[in-house]
Scaffold this motif. Structure first.
Motif, mmCIF file in Angstrom:
data_model
loop_
_atom_site.group_PDB
_atom_site.id
_atom_site.type_symbol
_atom_site.label_atom_id
_atom_site.label_comp_id
_atom_site.label_asym_id
_atom_site.label_seq_id
_atom_site.Cartn_x
_atom_site.Cartn_y
_atom_site.Cartn_z
ATOM 1 N N ALA A 94 2.732 6.950 0.660
ATOM 2 C CA ALA A 94 2.728 5.718 1.459
ATOM 3 C C ALA A 94 1.857 4.638 0.828
ATOM 4 O O ALA A 94 2.076 3.461 1.068
ATOM 5 C CB ALA A 94 2.219 6.006 2.875
ATOM 6 N N ASN A 95 0.870 5.048 0.038
ATOM 7 C CA ASN A 95 -0.146 4.084 -0.403
ATOM 8 C C ASN A 95 -0.096 3.729 -1.871
ATOM 9 O O ASN A 95 -0.867 2.878 -2.318
ATOM 10 C CB ASN A 95 -1.552 4.626 -0.086
ATOM 11 N N PHE A 96 0.757 4.390 -2.625
ATOM 12 C CA PHE A 96 0.785 4.118 -4.058
ATOM 13 C C PHE A 96 1.909 3.149 -4.406
ATOM 14 O O PHE A 96 2.815 2.904 -3.615
ATOM 15 C CB PHE A 96 0.956 5.424 -4.841
ATOM 16 N N SER A 97 1.841 2.641 -5.646
ATOM 17 C CA SER A 97 2.874 1.730 -6.121
ATOM 18 C C SER A 97 4.209 2.469 -6.197
ATOM 19 O O SER A 97 4.254 3.705 -6.251
ATOM 20 C CB SER A 97 2.509 1.192 -7.500
ATOM 21 N N GLY B 208 -0.245 -0.611 3.968
ATOM 22 C CA GLY B 208 0.785 0.344 4.353
ATOM 23 C C GLY B 208 1.912 0.353 3.344
ATOM 24 O O GLY B 208 1.753 -0.097 2.198
ATOM 25 N N ASP B 209 3.031 0.819 3.793
ATOM 26 C CA ASP B 209 4.170 1.011 2.898
ATOM 27 C C ASP B 209 4.599 -0.293 2.228
ATOM 28 O O ASP B 209 4.796 -0.353 1.014
ATOM 29 C CB ASP B 209 5.330 1.599 3.708
ATOM 30 N N SER C 231 2.069 -1.624 -0.321
ATOM 31 C CA SER C 231 1.998 -0.754 -1.501
ATOM 32 C C SER C 231 3.225 -0.917 -2.390
ATOM 33 O O SER C 231 3.129 -0.831 -3.613
ATOM 34 C CB SER C 231 1.859 0.705 -1.075
ATOM 35 N N MET D 17 2.865 -3.525 -5.039
ATOM 36 C CA MET D 17 1.911 -3.348 -6.133
ATOM 37 C C MET D 17 2.654 -2.945 -7.392
ATOM 38 O O MET D 17 3.658 -2.237 -7.331
ATOM 39 C CB MET D 17 0.904 -2.237 -5.798
ATOM 40 N N GLY D 18 2.136 -3.346 -8.521
ATOM 41 C CA GLY D 18 2.696 -2.888 -9.785
ATOM 42 C C GLY D 18 2.086 -1.560 -10.185
ATOM 43 O O GLY D 18 1.081 -1.131 -9.614
#
Lengths: 445, 146
Positions: free
Chosen positions: A359-362, B114-115, B118, B121-122
């Motif tokens: 849920a929290n990563f790229s 949250g989803d 995120s 983000m790269g």
């Protein structure tokens, strides 16, 4: 710190646990009185809104303790499969740990050592850049007790404690009547520096709204002012979005303070500049000690993320992002940190402990994690546990299990569980996995 | 048959087509660059404990806060949808809500961690282990208006 602890049995199956420790955020408040009935906490006295949600929402999870490929399995089968996954990998990673007690973190580091793997904690995606800055600049620090008793100028930079650490103001930084601040809030000045006017602004005497991504420039402007360097007002306004006179006013307050503290948050570490931003803040703090006493503290998020830094440092010499593939620890953020090992497609097996990278990563990191076999330990169902090859439902630390956690100022605090859980603790799960890893590896010591 | 000239569809001025294109262009808003700040909120924090699949948490992490002035300028109302595209090309659609009067300056967006945040983000952490997660440049396009 804790003054007294008692667990009192009350007729009618009610139990009162006094001085319980809340492990939701880095404040780790250890003065919570819990009312427990039928394996459910019904009241958490003195807890903040986040603490109440933490205590009142963690009852016994009605889920199997172990799922393999989404199907219920015995714990023994789960331990076996987990050990196979970790030992079959050429680039196994272990990640998370910031919502586990130090005792479990210690076992996780051992497992990584046996499998020549890479260990990383959620620090790498919160205050990891601060950890890098500490190594580069050093840290002028203090305990939260010193803040409560001495801090007469409190600055929050890129941090919104009103929503992230709701008791920060009342318990540690603004409201307490301290040894040298008998009038509490009246004896303190609070300045908030942020790119948006957060809920914390109401608690501050002054709010300074800087341009987004201008933290580095603002901090260096303050460093210059601390040294008496003349600055171009137009350049300062253009680069920071704030008049030079405002910065000069703040510097005057800083130098006039008897004990100043800058609490900084992820507004610095997650923004472009990252560790360079934190280095500038730590260097400013160091500079100010030529004039008065000043300290800097990271407002840490998870309940035992500071413990994770400490335990991984004891065991490997480095706080996070540590690779053991050569048989000895190597530290390199940007290479051995989990965002990178996943997004670069390097890790080929994983174990996540009390964290939720799905849920929290790229997106590139998530997509790779979904392709490799991994084990997930969590007290709650999350997108990560749903995608795991082996998912363990574990007891909740601080509510079902004891142990030790570190507050954000690196003060160790014991946990006082409220009721038992049928699920194993993460310490038990990791200990069983370690046993099997050692058997597979032929390690007898 | 090859005369050495490029062959292709015959171009013919079409008044109706021209009108349609001009009409669409008059209603089309170019994507605008905003700065996105993801962060912690009380409801997001409580939602982590209460359950990430529950409505409270999902609502909180799937709502984009937009400055009052930007909402008005773009003709947006609470509940309308916009598309955000990050510098790395990651794209999400999200419902908007009006930020409190002076919480956000124009040009800045806020969303709870949250989803959605995120996904924008790269993968690159610039040697720090931390993807840029705050202060991200995003392109905003209006998708649907009530």
């Amino acid at each position: 710190m804790v003054s007294s602890t008692e667990t009192v049995a009350v007729p009618g199956a009610l139990k009162i646990v006094t001085d319980a420790t809340c492990t939701f955020c880095g404040c780790v408040c250890d003065d919570i009185d819990l009312t427990v009935q039928d394996n459910h906490i019904t009241e958490a006295k003195r807890a903040c809104v986040l603490g109440k949600a933490w205590f009142l929402s963690h009852s016994i999870e009605d889920r199997p303790s172990c799922l393999i490929d989404g199907k219920p399995a015995t714990l023994e089968a789960g331990y076996d499969r987990a050990a196979q996954i970790l030992t079959n990998g050429k680039y196994p990673i272990v990640y998370g740990l910031s919502d586990s007690p130090c005792e479990a973190q210690r076992v996780a580091v051992s497992i990584v050592d046996w499998i020549n793997g890479t260990i990383d904690t959620t620090t790498s995606v919160c205050h990891g850049p601060s950890g890098m800055a500490f190594q580069g600049v050093g840290e002028v620090t203090c305990s939260l007790g010193e803040v409560a008793n001495r801090g007469d100028l409190i600055i929050f930079w890129g941090s919104n404690p009103a929503e992230s650490h709701p008791r920060h103001f009342t318990r540690y930084s603004l409201m307490p009547k301290g040894m040298f601040l008998p009038n509490g809030r009246k004896d303190r000045t609070c300045v908030l520096i942020d790119v948006r006017k957060t809920k914390s602004a109401k608690a501050a005497d002054q709010f300074i709204q800087i341009k987004p991504r201008a933290d580095f420039e603002a901090l260096w402007a303050l460093r210059a002012l601390a040294k008496g360097v003349e600055l171009d007002p137009e350049a300062v306004l253009r680069d920071t979005g704030v008049e030079l006179s405002v910065w000069q006013g703040l510097m005057d307050k800083m130098k006039a303070a008897k004990f100043g503290v800058i609490f900084f948050g992820m507004g610095l570490t997650m923004t472009r500049g990252k560790h360079a931003n934190t280095e500038a803040l730590l260097a400013l703090t160091r500079d100010l000690n030529a004039f008065t006493r000043f300290a800097a503290k990271a407002n840490r998020g998870h309940g035992n993320v500071s413990g994770a830094d400490n335990v991984v440092s004891w065991r490997t010499g480095y706080p996070f992002g540590v690779n053991h593939s050569r048989g000895y620890p190597r530290f390199n953020p940007g290479e051995y940190t989990t965002s990178d090992t996943l997004a670069n497609g390097e890790a080929d097996s994983a174990m996540t402990i009390a964290c939720d990278p799905m849920a929290n990563f790229s997106q590139p990191a998530r997509e790779h994690l979904a392709k490799i076999p991994f084990i997930a330990l969590d007290a709650k169902e999350t997108p990560t546990t749903r995608a795991a090859a082996v998912a363990f439902t574990v007891a909740t630390y601080g509510i079902n299990t004891g142990g030790t956690v570190y507050r954000m100022d690196d003060v160790p605090i014991p946990l006082r569980p409220a009721f038992d859980s049928p699920h194993p603790s993460d310490f038990e799960v990791l200990t069983q996995i370690e046993k099997r890893v050692k058997l597979i590896k032929g390690i007898t010591s | 048959m090859n005369s050495g000239m490029a062959s292709g569809p015959t171009l013919r001025y079409d008044l109706v087509t021209d009108f349609r294109i001009r009409y669409r262009m008059s209603n089309y808003r170019m994507a605008e660059t905003f700065i996105l700040i993801p962060g912690r909120t009380s409801d997001q924090g409580c939602g982590i404990s209460e359950g990430k699949f529950l409505e409270k948490y999902q609502r909180e992490i799937n709502t984009l806060m937009v400055a009052v002035g930007d909402m008005s300028r773009l003709g947006l109302a609470d509940g309308d949808f916009v598309r955000l595209t990050s510098e790395e090309g990651q794209s999400v659609e999200v419902a908007v809500s009006t930020a409190k009067k002076d919480e956000l300056p124009n040009g800045m967006l806020f969303i709870a961690y949250g989803d959605i945040s995120s996904r924008l983000m790269g993968g690159d952490t610039h040697g720090s282990g931390m993807p840029t997660s705050k202060g991200m440049d995003v392109q905003l396009e209006v998708v649907s208006q009530g």
